[in-house]
Scaffold this motif. Structure first.
Motif, PDB file in Angstrom:
ATOM      1  N   ASP A 102       0.923  -1.179  -0.057  1.00  0.00           N
ATOM      2  CA  ASP A 102       0.074   0.069   0.128  1.00  0.00           C
ATOM      3  C   ASP A 102       0.995   1.296   0.056  1.00  0.00           C
ATOM      4  O   ASP A 102       1.447   1.489   1.096  1.00  0.00           O
TER       5      ASP A 102
ATOM      6  N   GLY B 208       0.097   4.248  -0.017  1.00  0.00           N
ATOM      7  CA  GLY B 208      -0.748   5.583   0.466  1.00  0.00           C
ATOM      8  C   GLY B 208      -1.802   5.669  -0.115  1.00  0.00           C
ATOM      9  O   GLY B 208      -2.550   6.792  -0.457  1.00  0.00           O
TER      10      GLY B 208
ATOM     11  N   CYS C  14      -6.136   4.982   0.052  1.00  0.00           N
ATOM     12  CA  CYS C  14      -6.888   5.267   0.926  1.00  0.00           C
ATOM     13  C   CYS C  14      -7.626   4.264   1.748  1.00  0.00           C
ATOM     14  O   CYS C  14      -8.643   4.426   2.454  1.00  0.00           O
ATOM     15  N   ASN C  15      -7.029   3.023   1.314  1.00  0.00           N
ATOM     16  CA  ASN C  15      -7.327   1.745   2.047  1.00  0.00           C
ATOM     17  C   ASN C  15      -8.723   1.101   1.013  1.00  0.00           C
ATOM     18  O   ASN C  15      -8.976  -0.197   1.392  1.00  0.00           O
ATOM     19  N   GLY C  16      -9.307   1.611   0.191  1.00  0.00           N
ATOM     20  CA  GLY C  16     -10.478   0.995  -0.482  1.00  0.00           C
ATOM     21  C   GLY C  16      -9.876  -0.073  -1.330  1.00  0.00           C
ATOM     22  O   GLY C  16     -10.685  -1.176  -1.227  1.00  0.00           O
TER      23      GLY C  16
ATOM     24  N   LEU D 185      -9.471  -3.032   0.921  1.00  0.00           N
ATOM     25  CA  LEU D 185     -10.530  -3.908   1.292  1.00  0.00           C
ATOM     26  C   LEU D 185     -10.894  -5.071   0.086  1.00  0.00           C
ATOM     27  O   LEU D 185     -11.340  -5.950   0.410  1.00  0.00           O
TER      28      LEU D 185
ATOM     29  N   THR E  87       2.819   7.946  -2.226  1.00  0.00           N
ATOM     30  CA  THR E  87       3.083   9.102  -1.498  1.00  0.00           C
ATOM     31  C   THR E  87       4.769   9.331  -1.531  1.00  0.00           C
ATOM     32  O   THR E  87       5.216   8.390  -1.539  1.00  0.00           O
TER      33      THR E  87
ATOM     34  N   LEU F 148      -7.322  11.443  -7.857  1.00  0.00           N
ATOM     35  CA  LEU F 148      -7.389  12.779  -7.508  1.00  0.00           C
ATOM     36  C   LEU F 148      -6.205  13.560  -6.832  1.00  0.00           C
ATOM     37  O   LEU F 148      -6.396  14.718  -6.505  1.00  0.00           O
TER      38      LEU F 148
ATOM     39  N   GLU G 242      -2.334  -1.152   5.544  1.00  0.00           N
ATOM     40  CA  GLU G 242      -1.685   0.400   5.319  1.00  0.00           C
ATOM     41  C   GLU G 242      -0.507   0.529   5.807  1.00  0.00           C
ATOM     42  O   GLU G 242       0.058  -0.314   6.920  1.00  0.00           O
TER      43      GLU G 242
ATOM     44  N   ALA H 121       0.945   7.647   4.852  1.00  0.00           N
ATOM     45  CA  ALA H 121       0.034   7.742   3.648  1.00  0.00           C
ATOM     46  C   ALA H 121      -0.377   9.088   3.659  1.00  0.00           C
ATOM     47  O   ALA H 121      -1.426   9.345   2.740  1.00  0.00           O
TER      48      ALA H 121
ATOM     49  N   LEU I  38     -13.065  13.932  -3.171  1.00  0.00           N
ATOM     50  CA  LEU I  38     -11.740  13.836  -2.134  1.00  0.00           C
ATOM     51  C   LEU I  38     -12.131  13.258  -0.916  1.00  0.00           C
ATOM     52  O   LEU I  38     -11.445  12.426  -0.436  1.00  0.00           O
TER      53      LEU I  38
ATOM     54  N   ARG J  63     -12.594   9.991  -0.539  1.00  0.00           N
ATOM     55  CA  ARG J  63     -11.434   9.104  -0.563  1.00  0.00           C
ATOM     56  C   ARG J  63     -10.387   9.302   0.557  1.00  0.00           C
ATOM     57  O   ARG J  63      -9.108   9.205   0.406  1.00  0.00           O
ATOM     58  N   VAL J  64     -10.851   9.833   1.625  1.00  0.00           N
ATOM     59  CA  VAL J  64      -9.744  10.367   2.788  1.00  0.00           C
ATOM     60  C   VAL J  64      -9.428   8.774   3.520  1.00  0.00           C
ATOM     61  O   VAL J  64      -8.473   8.474   3.824  1.00  0.00           O
ATOM     62  N   SER J  65     -10.536   8.212   3.605  1.00  0.00           N
ATOM     63  CA  SER J  65     -10.380   6.587   4.184  1.00  0.00           C
ATOM     64  C   SER J  65     -11.461   5.734   3.717  1.00  0.00           C
ATOM     65  O   SER J  65     -12.852   5.808   4.056  1.00  0.00           O
ATOM     66  N   GLY J  66     -11.032   4.804   2.693  1.00  0.00           N
ATOM     67  CA  GLY J  66     -11.946   4.377   1.981  1.00  0.00           C
ATOM     68  C   GLY J  66     -12.938   3.367   2.631  1.00  0.00           C
ATOM     69  O   GLY J  66     -14.196   3.217   2.225  1.00  0.00           O
ATOM     70  N   ASP J  67     -12.775   2.813   3.703  1.00  0.00           N
ATOM     71  CA  ASP J  67     -13.570   1.999   4.408  1.00  0.00           C
ATOM     72  C   ASP J  67     -14.658   2.742   5.170  1.00  0.00           C
ATOM     73  O   ASP J  67     -15.862   2.113   5.591  1.00  0.00           O
TER      74      ASP J  67
ATOM     75  N   MET K 201     -18.976   4.651  -2.825  1.00  0.00           N
ATOM     76  CA  MET K 201     -18.572   5.914  -2.787  1.00  0.00           C
ATOM     77  C   MET K 201     -19.319   6.682  -3.772  1.00  0.00           C
ATOM     78  O   MET K 201     -19.807   6.378  -4.754  1.00  0.00           O
TER      79      MET K 201
ATOM     80  N   ARG L 271     -15.874   3.420  12.920  1.00  0.00           N
ATOM     81  CA  ARG L 271     -14.753   3.467  13.999  1.00  0.00           C
ATOM     82  C   ARG L 271     -15.020   4.637  15.061  1.00  0.00           C
ATOM     83  O   ARG L 271     -14.047   4.927  15.877  1.00  0.00           O
TER      84      ARG L 271
ATOM     85  N   SER M 206      -7.366   4.011  11.288  1.00  0.00           N
ATOM     86  CA  SER M 206      -7.214   4.172   9.739  1.00  0.00           C
ATOM     87  C   SER M 206      -5.746   5.075   9.651  1.00  0.00           C
ATOM     88  O   SER M 206      -5.738   5.951  10.324  1.00  0.00           O
TER      89      SER M 206
ATOM     90  N   SER N 213      -4.805   6.253   6.457  1.00  0.00           N
ATOM     91  CA  SER N 213      -4.937   7.087   5.526  1.00  0.00           C
ATOM     92  C   SER N 213      -5.615   8.158   6.001  1.00  0.00           C
ATOM     93  O   SER N 213      -5.650   9.544   5.765  1.00  0.00           O
TER      94      SER N 213
END
Lengths: 170, 501
Positions: free
Chosen positions: A51, A53, A55-57, A60, A96, A128, B158, B181, B200, B203-207, B289, B442, B495, B497
């Motif tokens: 990973d 950097g 967004c962790n999507g 998953l 990153t 983005l 991560e 990250a 944006l 997409r800061v923390s996908g979960d 999303m 969370r 998280s 990210s």
């Protein structure tokens, strides 16, 4: 526990048929400089995920590849802990600046022949986050990439199609 | 009395909604610090701006307020000196804006790891200088050794660095080093259109993409004084509860997996996948999303999606109780989770820890109730709370929240109002600001933004719940064995990210 295990036998596997290799991915691989290596690697690949950097999507959905529906290991694809054991480096995120060196070191720790797969829009071009002072903007700006899998994030079935393309013989 | 009732301030900023933002001098800033240190207020966030530092405060019995302190010579009085939860924010503010917390107990960098071409990217943007090597906090004694882990971990995780100092197997100190990250979200936000900024934020923390989009949309709507239509509010809550369900199911299995109990992981992964497929059927995206947008939701729910969600509820209600029983009756698993990684209730309170980390340690705060937002006021649900503070308690909070989310989803589908799903949320040609909290799986996500006179986002700050949970993981792991770290870490599931931005 017995009941759960018994039911698992009774209802049969949830695993879905192979989605087959992706056309776009096969086309990209046909151009790949590492093409010669594909015959050497054979039908089984070890994957090291990094990973860089995201967004962790993407993570998953990569995790989902191991669930009962996709069961990635039946194809001879498996995730390994060490880059020293890996044939494939699966990278997510826009890379990153803070992860750039760690990514490079992971890549350098892998034995030849090796492939790099960039998964997700960020890994392709920074997504983005392109243009930020803090990102390198895509994996190819840091290490050579053999295959891109698009999506934000790519669905597990799309990840699977892309990875299966690696197993097709040229 | 309101938060500002106790704090002397100079004036109120115009156009900040729904809670006030007050400009304060030294007196007001110190009064706030004293109240934080005394435990009378909870810190919601501390972030930088051009020459200014903002601090969001919560009084759980009354309301929320933001204080703004104008820096002289780039300095402001340190909050962290008297209230530890502020320390990492202050380090981040210095890295990004070059504003110094005078009297701070820790002046090391936090997000700037020495790899950027510029320093103070949101401040003076000077060319980066060579930085000194990072000094980890010392732990001294005979037989102590260090274990350095990360930023690249053994699994699909991560990036972050953990420095353990251990005596044999026992951890005497853990220090986290985060920032790997960091994508520069706040710099890209500056000048973005509302649509771009919402993407944006998602997409800061996908979960937690739904929760972030929810918080961002509510902050934008507060600033622009528009309200999403009732149907959109219910669809937002449906997406938010599906997200909570998917994450909790994934976490319960993953925690057990870190205790080598793979059966639970296999079973909950099936339920998680079914949840994501139902979400996909409803809104056309597995993680949902960009479904929530300022003004409402971007697309109508598909009729097929609704029937899939009903099927999902029935499936989880059939399978999940058996898995809970399995968790509860497996002694080898309980042996790993009970009394492991305890977060002391006083720390959870002091840090204002949200979500399962706070609730497993006696802090009941839930943004859906306080400050509360629509449509949760119309829906019946309980916020579970436990006192033990161990891995087991964090698992049980998730189990109870799965049950609550199932009930919430049923209520939402039962009374989904008709009508429009979106109203226009066009930025006005005037400066205005908004703040909102949304409850992610969370914990609470805070979104704050300011529009400029051209209708663009001038500044946006998003604060993840992890900011207040990461430091507690350092305290929880002390005296546990190194091998239990993955278990503890997963039970927090902070998280990276969302924290690093």
């Amino acid at each position: 526990m017995r009941r759960t295990l018994f039911e698992s036998f009774a209802h049969g596997p949830l695993t879905e048929p192979s989605p087959g290799a992706g056309e776009a991915e096969l086309a990209e691989l046909a151009q790949s400089v590492n093409r010669a290596a594909r015959t050497t690697l054979g039908r089984s690949l070890s994957i090291r995920q990094v990973d860089a950097g995201s967004c962790n999507g993407c993570e998953l959905e990569i995790h989902a590849l191991s669930n009962a529906f996709y069961d990635i290991e039946r194809f001879g694809l498996r995730f390994v802990a060490s880059p020293r054991h890996a044939d494939v480096l699966l990278v997510t995120g826009p890379v990153t600046k803070n992860m750039r060196e760690a990514l490079l070191r992971t890549y350098n720790a892998m034995p030849e022949p090796k492939w790099v797969v960039a998964a997700g829009t960020c890994a392709a071009n920074g997504g983005l986050f392109a243009g930020s002072y803090a990102v390198a903007g895509g994996v190819k700006n840091v290490i050579p990439v053999d295959l891109h899998i698009s999506g934000c994030p790519p669905r597990p079935v799309e990840l699977l199609r892309g990875l299966l393309a690696l197993l097709e013989r040229p | 009395m309101t938060v500002l009732g106790h704090i002397p301030y100079i004036s109120l900023a115009g156009g900040h909604r729904p809670w006030p933002r007050a400009l304060v001098g030294d007196e007001g800033w110190h009064a706030a610090i004293d109240r934080l240190a005394a435990g009378e207020l909870t810190l919601l966030g501390l972030w930088g701006d051009a020459g200014t530092v903002h601090m969001a405060l919560l009084d759980e019995a009354s309301d929320i307020a933001v204080l703004s302190y104008t820096c002289n010579d780039g300095k402001y009085p340190s909050v962290g000196a008297n209230h530890a939860p502020a320390v990492r924010f202050e380090r981040a503010i210095r890295d990004l804006f070059g504003l110094d917390a005078a009297g701070s107990p820790d002046t090391r960098p936090w997000l700037d790891l020495g790899f950027w071409d510029v320093e103070q990217p949101l401040g003076k943007r000077a060319a980066a200088r060579k930085t000194a090597s990072y000094a980890f906090l010392p732990a001294e004694g005979e037989a102590l050794h260090q274990v350095a882990v990360g930023p690249v971990h053994a699994g699909t995780i991560e990036p972050g660095h953990f420095r353990f100092t251990a005596n044999g197997e026992h951890i005497v100190r853990l220090e986290q080093r985060l920032g790997y990250a960091h994508k520069g979200v706040e710099s890209i936000m500056a000048g973005a259109s509302l649509e771009q900024a919402a993407k944006l934020a998602s997409r800061v923390s996908g979960d937690s993409t739904v929760a972030y989009a929810f918080a961002f949309a509510m902050a934008a709507e507060a600033a622009l004084q528009v309200q999403a239509p009732p149907r959109a509010q219910y669809l937002r809550a449906l997406a938010a509860e599906l997200e909570r369900l998917a994450n909790h199911l994934g976490d319960i299995g993953a925690i057990c997996n870190d205790a080598s109990f793979a059966l639970m992981h296999a079973q909950t992964s099936i339920l998680r996948e079914r949840t994501l497929r139902a979400a996909d059927a409803c809104f056309g995206h597995r993680l949902m999303m960009d479904v929530i947008v300022p003004g409402g939701v971007a697309r109508e729910i598909s009729p097929d999606g609704i029937s899939q969600v009903r099927g999902l509820l029935a499936e989880i209600r059939k399978i999940f109780p058996r898995l809970v029983e399995l968790y509860d009756n497996t002694a080898s698993l309980q042996d790993r989770t009970v009394t492991t990684g305890i977060v002391r209730p006083e720390y959870a309170r002091r840090f204002g820890a949200g979500g399962f980390v706070g609730r497993a340690s006696g802090r009941k705060f839930d943004a859906r109730r306080m400050p509360g937002y629509l449509p949760y006021g119309d829906l019946a649900f309980e916020t579970p709370v436990l006192e033990a503070g161990d891995v087991n308690a964090r698992v049980w909070i998730r189990i109870r929240e799965v049950e609550q989310s199932l009930s919430l989803i049923e209520q939402i589908l039962g009374r989904l109002p008709g009508g429009k799903i979106r109203v226009s949320a066009e930025p006005k040609r005037a400066e205005c600001e908004g703040l909102a909290l949304a409850e992610a799986f969370r914990g609470d996500v805070m979104a704050w933004l300011r529009f400029d006179a051209d209708g663009r986002v001038a500044r946006c700050h998003l604060r993840d719940a992890s900011w207040f949970q990461w430091p507690l993981l350092e305290t929880a792991i002390k005296d546990n064995i190194v091998a239990d770290f993955p278990l503890c870490n997963k039970s927090f599931n902070c998280s990276y990210s969302g924290h690093d931005l």
